[in-house]
Design a protein around this motif. Structure first.
Motif, PDB file in Angstrom:
ATOM      1  N   THR A  71      51.632  -5.817  52.757  1.00 49.02           N
ATOM      2  CA  THR A  71      51.995  -4.506  52.887  1.00 49.02           C
ATOM      3  C   THR A  71      52.954  -4.378  52.022  1.00 49.02           C
ATOM      4  N   LEU A  72      53.887  -5.056  51.717  1.00 49.72           N
ATOM      5  CA  LEU A  72      54.677  -4.857  50.673  1.00 49.72           C
ATOM      6  C   LEU A  72      54.260  -4.719  49.236  1.00 49.72           C
ATOM      7  N   TYR A  73      53.533  -5.688  49.028  1.00 50.27           N
ATOM      8  CA  TYR A  73      52.503  -5.618  47.992  1.00 50.27           C
ATOM      9  C   TYR A  73      51.781  -4.260  47.670  1.00 50.27           C
ATOM     10  N   THR A  74      51.166  -3.747  48.787  1.00 53.46           N
ATOM     11  CA  THR A  74      50.465  -2.397  48.467  1.00 53.46           C
ATOM     12  C   THR A  74      51.568  -1.358  48.338  1.00 53.46           C
ATOM     13  N   CYS A  75      52.570  -1.200  48.823  1.00 53.42           N
ATOM     14  CA  CYS A  75      53.559  -0.356  48.582  1.00 53.42           C
ATOM     15  C   CYS A  75      54.263  -0.373  47.071  1.00 53.42           C
ATOM     16  N   LEU A  76      54.427  -1.609  46.642  1.00 51.14           N
ATOM     17  CA  LEU A  76      54.906  -1.913  45.241  1.00 51.14           C
ATOM     18  C   LEU A  76      53.907  -1.569  44.213  1.00 51.14           C
ATOM     19  N   LYS A  77      52.648  -1.883  44.330  1.00 50.75           N
ATOM     20  CA  LYS A  77      51.605  -1.587  43.432  1.00 50.75           C
ATOM     21  C   LYS A  77      51.449   0.098  43.330  1.00 50.75           C
ATOM     22  N   THR A  78      51.693   0.748  44.460  1.00 47.78           N
ATOM     23  CA  THR A  78      51.172   2.021  44.492  1.00 47.78           C
ATOM     24  C   THR A  78      52.404   2.890  43.769  1.00 47.78           C
ATOM     25  N   VAL A  79      53.710   2.211  44.120  1.00 51.67           N
ATOM     26  CA  VAL A  79      54.950   2.983  43.395  1.00 51.67           C
ATOM     27  C   VAL A  79      54.810   2.761  42.204  1.00 51.67           C
ATOM     28  N   ALA A  80      54.329   1.619  41.481  1.00 48.76           N
ATOM     29  CA  ALA A  80      54.016   1.498  39.979  1.00 48.76           C
ATOM     30  C   ALA A  80      53.102   2.369  39.520  1.00 48.76           C
ATOM     31  N   GLN A  81      51.971   2.723  40.215  1.00 52.15           N
ATOM     32  CA  GLN A  81      50.966   3.954  39.778  1.00 52.15           C
ATOM     33  C   GLN A  81      51.678   5.211  39.840  1.00 52.15           C
ATOM     34  N   LEU A  82      52.203   5.414  40.995  1.00 55.08           N
ATOM     35  CA  LEU A  82      52.799   6.505  40.935  1.00 55.08           C
ATOM     36  C   LEU A  82      53.970   7.041  40.057  1.00 55.08           C
ATOM     37  N   GLY A  83      54.623   6.098  39.661  1.00 58.06           N
ATOM     38  CA  GLY A  83      55.938   6.107  38.811  1.00 58.06           C
ATOM     39  C   GLY A  83      55.482   6.167  37.297  1.00 58.06           C
ATOM     40  N   ALA A  84      54.103   5.745  37.099  1.00 56.71           N
ATOM     41  CA  ALA A  84      53.925   5.211  35.579  1.00 56.71           C
ATOM     42  C   ALA A  84      53.996   6.638  34.856  1.00 56.71           C
ATOM     43  N   PRO A  85      53.567   7.737  35.191  1.00 56.09           N
ATOM     44  CA  PRO A  85      53.904   8.911  34.238  1.00 56.09           C
ATOM     45  C   PRO A  85      55.387   9.154  33.714  1.00 56.09           C
ATOM     46  N   ILE A  86      56.086   8.846  34.486  1.00 53.02           N
ATOM     47  CA  ILE A  86      57.756   9.043  34.155  1.00 53.02           C
ATOM     48  C   ILE A  86      58.650   7.981  34.042  1.00 53.02           C
ATOM     49  N   ALA A  87      57.979   6.745  34.177  1.00 51.22           N
ATOM     50  CA  ALA A  87      58.593   5.280  33.918  1.00 51.22           C
ATOM     51  C   ALA A  87      57.628   4.420  33.153  1.00 51.22           C
ATOM     52  N   PRO A  88      57.069   4.732  32.080  1.00 55.72           N
ATOM     53  CA  PRO A  88      55.789   4.125  31.682  1.00 55.72           C
ATOM     54  C   PRO A  88      55.985   2.657  31.328  1.00 55.72           C
ATOM     55  N   PHE A  89      57.051   2.207  30.788  1.00 60.16           N
ATOM     56  CA  PHE A  89      57.262   0.791  30.508  1.00 60.16           C
ATOM     57  C   PHE A  89      57.453  -0.023  31.448  1.00 60.16           C
ATOM     58  N   PHE A  90      58.442   0.494  32.431  1.00 66.81           N
ATOM     59  CA  PHE A  90      58.734  -0.456  33.545  1.00 66.81           C
ATOM     60  C   PHE A  90      57.696  -0.674  34.402  1.00 66.81           C
ATOM     61  N   MET A  91      57.164   0.540  34.849  1.00 63.47           N
ATOM     62  CA  MET A  91      55.978   0.663  35.968  1.00 63.47           C
ATOM     63  C   MET A  91      54.807  -0.118  35.346  1.00 63.47           C
ATOM     64  N   ASP A  92      54.710  -0.429  33.995  1.00 57.78           N
ATOM     65  CA  ASP A  92      53.279  -1.044  33.635  1.00 57.78           C
ATOM     66  C   ASP A  92      53.687  -2.566  33.712  1.00 57.78           C
ATOM     67  N   GLN A  93      54.931  -3.059  33.410  1.00 55.91           N
ATOM     68  CA  GLN A  93      55.391  -4.297  33.722  1.00 55.91           C
ATOM     69  C   GLN A  93      55.111  -4.637  35.076  1.00 55.91           C
ATOM     70  N   LEU A  94      55.862  -3.684  36.052  1.00 51.98           N
ATOM     71  CA  LEU A  94      55.762  -4.243  37.435  1.00 51.98           C
ATOM     72  C   LEU A  94      54.306  -4.393  37.747  1.00 51.98           C
ATOM     73  N   TYR A  95      53.502  -3.382  37.470  1.00 52.18           N
ATOM     74  CA  TYR A  95      52.057  -3.196  37.980  1.00 52.18           C
ATOM     75  C   TYR A  95      51.254  -4.496  37.330  1.00 52.18           C
ATOM     76  N   ARG A  96      51.622  -5.109  36.216  1.00 53.06           N
ATOM     77  CA  ARG A  96      50.888  -6.179  35.874  1.00 53.06           C
ATOM     78  C   ARG A  96      51.604  -7.549  36.244  1.00 53.06           C
ATOM     79  N   ASP A  97      52.851  -7.741  36.571  1.00 51.29           N
ATOM     80  CA  ASP A  97      53.366  -8.637  37.256  1.00 51.29           C
ATOM     81  C   ASP A  97      52.740  -8.942  38.363  1.00 51.29           C
ATOM     82  N   LEU A  98      52.467  -7.802  39.438  1.00 53.16           N
ATOM     83  CA  LEU A  98      51.929  -7.926  40.667  1.00 53.16           C
ATOM     84  C   LEU A  98      50.450  -8.486  40.590  1.00 53.16           C
ATOM     85  N   THR A  99      49.686  -7.590  39.959  1.00 54.56           N
ATOM     86  CA  THR A  99      48.205  -7.860  39.811  1.00 54.56           C
ATOM     87  C   THR A  99      47.610  -9.004  39.124  1.00 54.56           C
ATOM     88  N   SER A 100      48.192  -9.363  38.088  1.00 52.94           N
ATOM     89  CA  SER A 100      47.904 -10.433  37.302  1.00 52.94           C
ATOM     90  C   SER A 100      47.447 -11.778  38.309  1.00 52.94           C
TER      91      SER A 100
END
Length: 371
Positions: A71-100
């Protein structure tokens, strides 16, 4: 079926997806950012993660622990996707750290992933409303503790909450155990809002009244100041009240006023979002002993951690005698042993190579030995 706390955070997550999508489509990135921030700080961090600490750290990797992590993973991944348009670098790092480490078929970048789609079937408005009450009640109680400088580890006897109707009562009863655990009180007493135990005070909210009523604001303010207890109760219950000004009927709402409750002897009172909480701040000798025991458990757990012990390691505990502490140890010995995985708890007069601890007016030495 998922635990209720998981269903709630996923409901809030899908509500966020719905709101953030609408804000982006209206070219309102600031509002989208605020919605994401509120979700992460208030719902995910300050509430979900706090309430699930034991689930995250329990020893065995079984269904409940797996559900909490997923559940926590789903929330963090979704937040990374939702925040990508306004915080592109941090959210990309968060997304890749999670999904890799979890998804072999995930996109290489959050900016190549599909934007989240809302699942309306997951949204549970009644559950969100109920949990919001739990958050507000807990927040108010913790703020009153802070005002009186009473630590959360010190148990208190009860909080008193006026309820507006049967629905309000049912919702608070449903989250009572959760609130009691979070704010460390023994009882929640629900009272009829018209009982007269808590005296309400009302005053005009001039920031809201001014733009709406202009020159008539003074007369309206005078009417509000003359409200009796039953008038205030009706306004809180229905959300509005009709008044007559110069022959014109005006409807006041809760946004037009500020309602507070007076403190009563031995209690502290606070209000927020139409909810009133009164906290009994009297600490009996029994509550004091339990508070001392909880402080000791905290210090022993820190010693376990600093000593490099595993979560499942069992220990023996030695504690140097102290007048204010010994009775608390005897009264709550089993609780201390259960919480710290201790087989023996020994009160002694001398310890070699122990750890000195201090809290409140107590100073003693503790030694933890792995069995």
């Amino acid at each position: 079926e998922r635990p209720e706390i998981d269903r709630w955070i996923l409901s809030e997550l899908n509500t966020l997806i719905k709101e953030a999508t609408a804000f982006y489509e209206d070219y309102e990135p600031t509002k989208a950012a605020r919605a994401i921030t509120t979700f992460v700080t208030e719902n995910l961090s300050n509430w979900y993660v706090r309430l699930c600490r034991r689930r995250f750290w329990k020893g065995s990797y079984e269904q409940d622990k797996i559900a909490a992590y997923q559940t926590l993973y789903t929330c963090l991944k979704t937040v990374a996707q939702l925040g990508a348009p306004i915080a592109p670098f941090f959210m990309d790092q968060l997304y890749r750290d999670l999904t890799s480490v979890c998804e072999n078929d995930a996109s290489e970048s959050v900016h190549l992933a599909l934007f989240p789609q809302v699942d309306e079937s997951v949204i549970d408005a009644a559950l969100e409303e109920k949990m919001h009450k739990a958050q507000v009640i807990s927040s108010l109680t913790l703020s009153l503790r802070k005002k009186e400088s009473i630590k959360v580890r010190q148990p208190l006897q009860r909080i008193m909450i006026p309820v507006l109707d049967t629905k309000d009562r049912a919702q608070i009863e449903a989250i009572a155990d959760l609130v009691k655990s979070e704010v460390n009180v023994k009882e929640i007493e629900l009272i009829d809002d018209a009982s007269g135990i808590l005296v309400k005070e009302i005053k005009p909210n001039f920031k809201a009244l001014g733009p709406r009523f202009g020159k008539a604001m003074g007369q309206i303010a005078g009417k509000i100041k003359s409200f009796q207890q039953e008038d205030i109760a009706l306004l809180e219950k229905t959300g509005e009240k009709k008044i007559n000004v110069n022959g014109n009927e005006i409807i006041l709402t809760l946004e037009d006023v500020e309602i507070t409750s007076s403190d009563i002897e031995g209690w502290l009172v606070a209000n927020q979002s139409g909810i009133t909480v009164a906290l009994d701040v009297t600490i009996s000798p029994e509550l004091k002993k339990e508070g001392i025991s909880r402080e000791l458990v905290n210090r022993i757990q820190n010693i376990r951690k600093d000593s490099g012990l595993e979560v499942t390691d069992r220990i023996n505990i030695e504690v140097i005698s102290h007048n204010e502490m010994d009775d608390a140890l005897h009264a709550n010995e089993q609780y201390i042993k259960d919480e710290t995985l201790a087989d023996r708890l020994i009160i002694t007069q001398h310890i070699d190579n122990g750890t000195i601890i201090e809290f409140d007016d107590i100073a003693t030495t503790i030694k933890v030995t792995k069995i």
